[in-house]
Design a protein around this motif. Structure first.
Motif, PDB file in Angstrom:
ATOM      1  N   VAL A   1       0.885  -1.231  -0.015  1.00  0.00           N
ATOM      2  CA  VAL A   1       0.044   0.005   0.046  1.00  0.00           C
ATOM      3  C   VAL A   1       1.056   1.313   0.034  1.00  0.00           C
ATOM      4  CG1 VAL A   1      -1.970   1.330   1.435  1.00  0.00           C
ATOM      5  CG2 VAL A   1      -1.574  -1.200   1.222  1.00  0.00           C
ATOM      6  N   ALA A   2       1.119   1.747  -1.127  1.00  0.00           N
ATOM      7  CA  ALA A   2       2.061   3.023  -1.351  1.00  0.00           C
ATOM      8  C   ALA A   2       1.568   4.317  -0.930  1.00  0.00           C
ATOM      9  CB  ALA A   2       2.375   3.027  -2.892  1.00  0.00           C
ATOM     10  N   GLY A   3       0.226   4.362  -0.885  1.00  0.00           N
ATOM     11  CA  GLY A   3      -0.607   5.772  -0.524  1.00  0.00           C
ATOM     12  C   GLY A   3      -1.820   5.507  -0.552  1.00  0.00           C
ATOM     13  N   ILE A   4      -2.479   6.438   0.151  1.00  0.00           N
ATOM     14  CA  ILE A   4      -4.025   6.647   0.164  1.00  0.00           C
ATOM     15  C   ILE A   4      -4.272   8.087   0.363  1.00  0.00           C
ATOM     16  CG2 ILE A   4      -6.423   6.132   1.444  1.00  0.00           C
ATOM     17  CD1 ILE A   4      -4.983   3.674   2.646  1.00  0.00           C
ATOM     18  N   ASP A   5      -4.984   8.664  -0.668  1.00  0.00           N
ATOM     19  CA  ASP A   5      -5.419  10.152  -0.243  1.00  0.00           C
ATOM     20  C   ASP A   5      -6.666  10.520  -0.952  1.00  0.00           C
ATOM     21  OD1 ASP A   5      -4.605   9.971  -2.868  1.00  0.00           O
ATOM     22  OD2 ASP A   5      -3.451  11.468  -3.095  1.00  0.00           O
ATOM     23  N   ARG A   6      -7.023  11.723  -0.727  1.00  0.00           N
ATOM     24  CA  ARG A   6      -8.202  12.217  -1.395  1.00  0.00           C
ATOM     25  C   ARG A   6      -7.962  13.508  -2.263  1.00  0.00           C
ATOM     26  NH1 ARG A   6     -13.053   9.131   1.115  1.00  0.00           N
ATOM     27  NH2 ARG A   6     -12.128   7.748   2.382  1.00  0.00           N
ATOM     28  N   PRO A   7      -7.758  13.261  -3.647  1.00  0.00           N
ATOM     29  CA  PRO A   7      -7.330  14.430  -4.384  1.00  0.00           C
ATOM     30  C   PRO A   7      -8.360  15.371  -4.974  1.00  0.00           C
ATOM     31  CG  PRO A   7      -7.335  12.009  -5.799  1.00  0.00           C
ATOM     32  CD  PRO A   7      -7.828  11.799  -4.391  1.00  0.00           C
ATOM     33  N   ALA A   8      -9.633  14.603  -4.785  1.00  0.00           N
ATOM     34  CA  ALA A   8     -10.854  15.401  -5.058  1.00  0.00           C
ATOM     35  C   ALA A   8     -11.822  15.083  -4.235  1.00  0.00           C
ATOM     36  CB  ALA A   8     -11.245  15.049  -6.513  1.00  0.00           C
ATOM     37  N   ASP A   9     -12.888  16.064  -4.162  1.00  0.00           N
ATOM     38  CA  ASP A   9     -14.017  15.792  -3.157  1.00  0.00           C
ATOM     39  C   ASP A   9     -14.867  14.678  -3.460  1.00  0.00           C
ATOM     40  OD1 ASP A   9     -15.917  16.699  -1.128  1.00  0.00           O
ATOM     41  OD2 ASP A   9     -17.365  17.532  -2.580  1.00  0.00           O
ATOM     42  N   GLY A  10     -14.649  13.697  -2.624  1.00  0.00           N
ATOM     43  CA  GLY A  10     -15.648  12.558  -2.546  1.00  0.00           C
ATOM     44  C   GLY A  10     -14.908  11.523  -3.183  1.00  0.00           C
ATOM     45  N   VAL A  11     -13.617  11.452  -3.751  1.00  0.00           N
ATOM     46  CA  VAL A  11     -12.803  10.577  -4.453  1.00  0.00           C
ATOM     47  C   VAL A  11     -11.572  10.065  -3.732  1.00  0.00           C
ATOM     48  CG1 VAL A  11     -11.502  10.214  -6.537  1.00  0.00           C
ATOM     49  CG2 VAL A  11     -13.592  11.616  -6.722  1.00  0.00           C
ATOM     50  N   ALA A  12     -11.460   8.918  -3.558  1.00  0.00           N
ATOM     51  CA  ALA A  12     -10.432   8.120  -2.748  1.00  0.00           C
ATOM     52  C   ALA A  12      -9.289   7.695  -3.790  1.00  0.00           C
ATOM     53  CB  ALA A  12     -10.828   7.238  -1.891  1.00  0.00           C
ATOM     54  N   HIS A  13      -8.068   7.837  -3.451  1.00  0.00           N
ATOM     55  CA  HIS A  13      -7.079   7.477  -4.591  1.00  0.00           C
ATOM     56  C   HIS A  13      -6.101   6.110  -3.788  1.00  0.00           C
ATOM     57  CE1 HIS A  13      -2.833   8.205  -6.303  1.00  0.00           C
ATOM     58  NE2 HIS A  13      -3.326   7.331  -6.960  1.00  0.00           N
ATOM     59  N   LEU A  14      -6.231   4.961  -4.121  1.00  0.00           N
ATOM     60  CA  LEU A  14      -5.315   4.020  -3.443  1.00  0.00           C
ATOM     61  C   LEU A  14      -4.271   3.390  -4.437  1.00  0.00           C
ATOM     62  CD1 LEU A  14      -4.648   1.830  -1.428  1.00  0.00           C
ATOM     63  CD2 LEU A  14      -6.801   0.530  -2.356  1.00  0.00           C
ATOM     64  N   GLU A  15      -2.969   3.534  -4.097  1.00  0.00           N
ATOM     65  CA  GLU A  15      -1.931   3.328  -4.632  1.00  0.00           C
ATOM     66  C   GLU A  15      -1.394   2.074  -4.246  1.00  0.00           C
ATOM     67  OE1 GLU A  15       2.162   4.774  -7.030  1.00  0.00           O
ATOM     68  OE2 GLU A  15       1.506   6.165  -5.323  1.00  0.00           O
ATOM     69  N   LEU A  16      -1.279   0.952  -5.212  1.00  0.00           N
ATOM     70  CA  LEU A  16      -0.712  -0.378  -4.668  1.00  0.00           C
ATOM     71  C   LEU A  16       0.463  -0.616  -5.469  1.00  0.00           C
ATOM     72  CD1 LEU A  16      -3.962  -2.334  -4.782  1.00  0.00           C
ATOM     73  CD2 LEU A  16      -2.914  -1.316  -2.938  1.00  0.00           C
ATOM     74  N   ARG A  17       1.799  -0.720  -4.875  1.00  0.00           N
ATOM     75  CA  ARG A  17       3.054  -0.920  -5.600  1.00  0.00           C
ATOM     76  C   ARG A  17       3.932  -1.434  -4.538  1.00  0.00           C
ATOM     77  NH1 ARG A  17       6.695   3.492  -4.995  1.00  0.00           N
ATOM     78  NH2 ARG A  17       5.580   5.332  -4.558  1.00  0.00           N
ATOM     79  N   PRO A  18       5.262  -1.998  -4.900  1.00  0.00           N
ATOM     80  CA  PRO A  18       5.670  -2.403  -6.173  1.00  0.00           C
ATOM     81  C   PRO A  18       4.946  -3.806  -6.566  1.00  0.00           C
ATOM     82  CG  PRO A  18       7.191  -3.031  -4.628  1.00  0.00           C
ATOM     83  CD  PRO A  18       6.209  -2.300  -3.757  1.00  0.00           C
ATOM     84  N   LEU A  19       4.352  -4.642  -5.673  1.00  0.00           N
ATOM     85  CA  LEU A  19       3.500  -5.801  -6.053  1.00  0.00           C
ATOM     86  C   LEU A  19       2.304  -5.928  -5.132  1.00  0.00           C
ATOM     87  CD1 LEU A  19       6.745  -7.989  -5.417  1.00  0.00           C
ATOM     88  CD2 LEU A  19       5.756  -7.622  -7.484  1.00  0.00           C
ATOM     89  N   LEU A  20       1.620  -6.919  -5.647  1.00  0.00           N
ATOM     90  CA  LEU A  20       0.579  -7.550  -4.753  1.00  0.00           C
ATOM     91  C   LEU A  20       0.983  -8.637  -4.042  1.00  0.00           C
ATOM     92  CD1 LEU A  20      -2.123  -7.210  -7.682  1.00  0.00           C
ATOM     93  CD2 LEU A  20      -1.876  -5.572  -5.736  1.00  0.00           C
ATOM     94  N   TYR A  21       1.428  -8.581  -2.965  1.00  0.00           N
ATOM     95  CA  TYR A  21       2.214  -9.628  -2.127  1.00  0.00           C
ATOM     96  C   TYR A  21       1.097 -10.678  -1.887  1.00  0.00           C
ATOM     97  CZ  TYR A  21       5.923  -6.334  -1.549  1.00  0.00           C
ATOM     98  OH  TYR A  21       6.984  -5.465  -1.862  1.00  0.00           O
ATOM     99  N   PRO A  22       1.597 -11.750  -1.380  1.00  0.00           N
ATOM    100  CA  PRO A  22       0.860 -12.948  -1.225  1.00  0.00           C
ATOM    101  C   PRO A  22       0.051 -12.549   0.204  1.00  0.00           C
ATOM    102  CG  PRO A  22       2.958 -13.788  -1.258  1.00  0.00           C
ATOM    103  CD  PRO A  22       3.090 -12.269  -1.527  1.00  0.00           C
ATOM    104  N   LEU A  23      -1.420 -13.001   0.191  1.00  0.00           N
ATOM    105  CA  LEU A  23      -2.332 -12.346   0.978  1.00  0.00           C
ATOM    106  C   LEU A  23      -2.162 -12.690   2.205  1.00  0.00           C
ATOM    107  CD1 LEU A  23      -4.897 -10.871   1.099  1.00  0.00           C
ATOM    108  CD2 LEU A  23      -6.119 -13.175   0.938  1.00  0.00           C
ATOM    109  N   SER A  24      -1.061 -13.902   2.700  1.00  0.00           N
ATOM    110  CA  SER A  24      -0.855 -14.362   4.014  1.00  0.00           C
ATOM    111  C   SER A  24      -0.028 -13.237   4.791  1.00  0.00           C
ATOM    112  CB  SER A  24      -0.156 -15.400   4.157  1.00  0.00           C
ATOM    113  OG  SER A  24       0.870 -15.707   3.317  1.00  0.00           O
ATOM    114  N   MET A  25       0.841 -12.313   3.907  1.00  0.00           N
ATOM    115  CA  MET A  25       1.736 -11.459   4.435  1.00  0.00           C
ATOM    116  C   MET A  25       1.156 -10.090   4.446  1.00  0.00           C
ATOM    117  SD  MET A  25       4.907 -12.212   1.949  1.00  0.00           S
ATOM    118  CE  MET A  25       5.744 -13.816   1.611  1.00  0.00           C
TER     119      MET A  25
END
Length: 213
Positions: free
Chosen positions: A11-35
């Motif tokens: 989870v590289a970042g979570i912000d609200r760049p505009a009214d009512g809009v969320a921005h979720l950045e996922l990088r560099p990988l989608l790691y194994p769920l157990s981790m």
């Protein structure tokens, strides 16, 4: 495990760049769920109240299919078949379905959703974009992705040479194919660096759907 922890579970970042809009950045990988299940659950719950959501995969190199299924479970309102993996060795095919999310708020399957892609978006990150696009759940914005759908196994045939051989092929229930070689083609093509602005413009023109309880 150490890398996943150092990268905050992907989870590289979570912000609200505009009214009512969320921005979720996922990088560099989608790691194994157990981790990363706790961190990823917290991130997805933190955007569950948004009127619209942007998932940013522009710098995501791929990852685990079960993590893709977990994320999709927060973005659909009903069980959804994502793909069937067919194996080259004749092993019985395995279906992947969006995982039911744990109890708690989810963004759900009705409110506007955009996925950002770039030339570096690959493998499992492409699957996430492709699944959401093919079901009409998300608008994909940005650049065509790299085009890696088939799992591979490496065989060393020389000290300085390894051959990667495909061992399986995911088949999407809607298209009957996948993104191997072709990549995920954006609905709104643009330079990757402009994708967030383009997505925000698009989302601002769409009414927000009903919120989940």
């Amino acid at each position: 495990t150490r890398e996943a922890r150092e990268q905050d579970g992907g989870v590289a970042g979570i912000d609200r760049p505009a009214d009512g809009v969320a921005h979720l950045e996922l990088r560099p990988l989608l790691y194994p769920l157990s981790m990363v299940v706790d961190r990823l659950t917290a991130a997805l719950r933190s955007v569950a109240d948004a009127d619209a959501l942007v998932i940013d995969l522009r710098h995501n190199r791929g990852g685990a299919p079960e993590t893709v299924a977990f994320i999709c479970g927060h973005l659909f309102d009903e069980p959804t078949h994502l793909h069937t993996m067919h194996f080259a060795d004749g092993t019985a095919p395995i279906q992947s379905w969006a995982s039911p999310p744990p109890p708690g708020p989810t963004f759900g399957g009705r409110r506007p959703l955009a996925v950002l892609t770039g030339a570096d978006t690959f493998s499992g990150a492409e699957e996430l974009a492709y699944d959401l696009q093919q079901y009409g759940r998300a608008t994909v914005v940005g650049e065509r992705t790299r085009g890696g759908a088939h799992p591979r196994e490496g065989f060393r045939i020389h000290p300085h040479l390894e051959v990667a051989v495909p061992t399986g092929r995911p088949v999407h229930p809607i298209t009957g194919t996948n993104w191997e070689g072709s990549g995920v083609v954006p609905d709104l093509p643009c330079a990757a660096e402009d994708a967030l602005d383009v997505a925000l413009t698009r989302l601002s023109r769409r009414p927000a759907g009903p919120r989940c309880p």
